[in-house]
Design a protein around this motif. Structure first.
Motif, short mmCIF file in Angstrom:
data_model
loop_
_atom_site.label_atom_id
_atom_site.label_comp_id
_atom_site.label_asym_id
_atom_site.label_seq_id
_atom_site.Cartn_x
_atom_site.Cartn_y
_atom_site.Cartn_z
N ALA A 154 -16.22 -12.94 6.26
CA ALA A 154 -15.58 -11.63 6.30
C ALA A 154 -15.68 -11.01 7.68
CB ALA A 154 -16.22 -10.71 5.27
N SER B 127 -15.50 -6.97 9.35
CA SER B 127 -15.53 -5.57 8.94
C SER B 127 -15.19 -4.65 10.11
CB SER B 127 -16.88 -5.20 8.35
OG SER B 127 -17.91 -5.38 9.29
N LEU C 38 -14.23 -1.06 6.32
CA LEU C 38 -13.13 -1.76 5.69
C LEU C 38 -13.40 -3.23 5.96
CD1 LEU C 38 -10.38 -1.89 4.27
CD2 LEU C 38 -9.30 -1.52 6.51
N TYR D 100 -12.49 -7.29 5.47
CA TYR D 100 -11.44 -8.28 5.22
C TYR D 100 -12.07 -9.64 5.02
CZ TYR D 100 -8.08 -4.92 7.11
OH TYR D 100 -7.32 -3.81 7.31
N HIS E 139 -9.45 -7.61 0.76
CA HIS E 139 -10.10 -6.57 1.54
C HIS E 139 -10.64 -5.50 0.59
CE1 HIS E 139 -6.00 -5.07 1.01
NE2 HIS E 139 -6.45 -3.86 1.27
N TYR F 272 -5.38 2.34 1.02
CA TYR F 272 -5.58 1.05 1.68
C TYR F 272 -5.29 -0.15 0.78
CZ TYR F 272 -7.40 3.25 5.83
OH TYR F 272 -7.49 3.99 6.98
N CYS G 218 -6.69 -1.22 -1.95
CA CYS G 218 -7.90 -1.99 -2.30
C CYS G 218 -8.08 -2.03 -3.81
CB CYS G 218 -9.13 -1.35 -1.67
SG CYS G 218 -9.15 -1.41 0.12
#
Length: 106
Positions: free
Chosen positions: A40, A42, A56, A58, A75, A102, A104
């Protein structure tokens, strides 16, 4: 990492006067943990119209795609809270709005 955990644990007995430092210690631990994830990436402290998003995150593209990722999405948001009590319904509503903004799932 043990030092970061100990630093957070020390704040559990603090009163409201230490809220800023409590938050800073928790965010340092969160940053360490998120940066340790090899799968990931961030982004920290994204400003919004009302506040900021702590992270956030990903999920990086890779060859193996687990069905769990389809469920949580690629994400997600991280909001750091270091409190002795439950968060308010207003905080949950604010997070829900940010998640919608966003796109999510988690």
């Amino acid at each position: 990492m043990n030092k970061l955990i100990t630093d957070v644990e020390e704040t559990f007995s603090w009163g409201r006067e230490g809220n800023y430092e409590k938050g800073q210690r928790f965010e340092r631990l969160s940053k360490y943990l998120l940066e340790s994830l090899r799968v990931a990436e961030s982004i920290h402290n994204i400003p919004t119209t009302s506040n900021q998003i702590d992270y956030l995150v990903y999920i990086k593209p890779h060859r193996f795609y687990h069905p769990f990722l389809a469920w949580i999405g690629l994400h997600f948001l991280v909001e750091c809270k270091n409190e002795n009590s439950s968060i308010s319904s207003r905080e949950v509503a604010d997070l829900s709005i940010l998640m919608d903004d966003y796109k999510c799932k988690l």
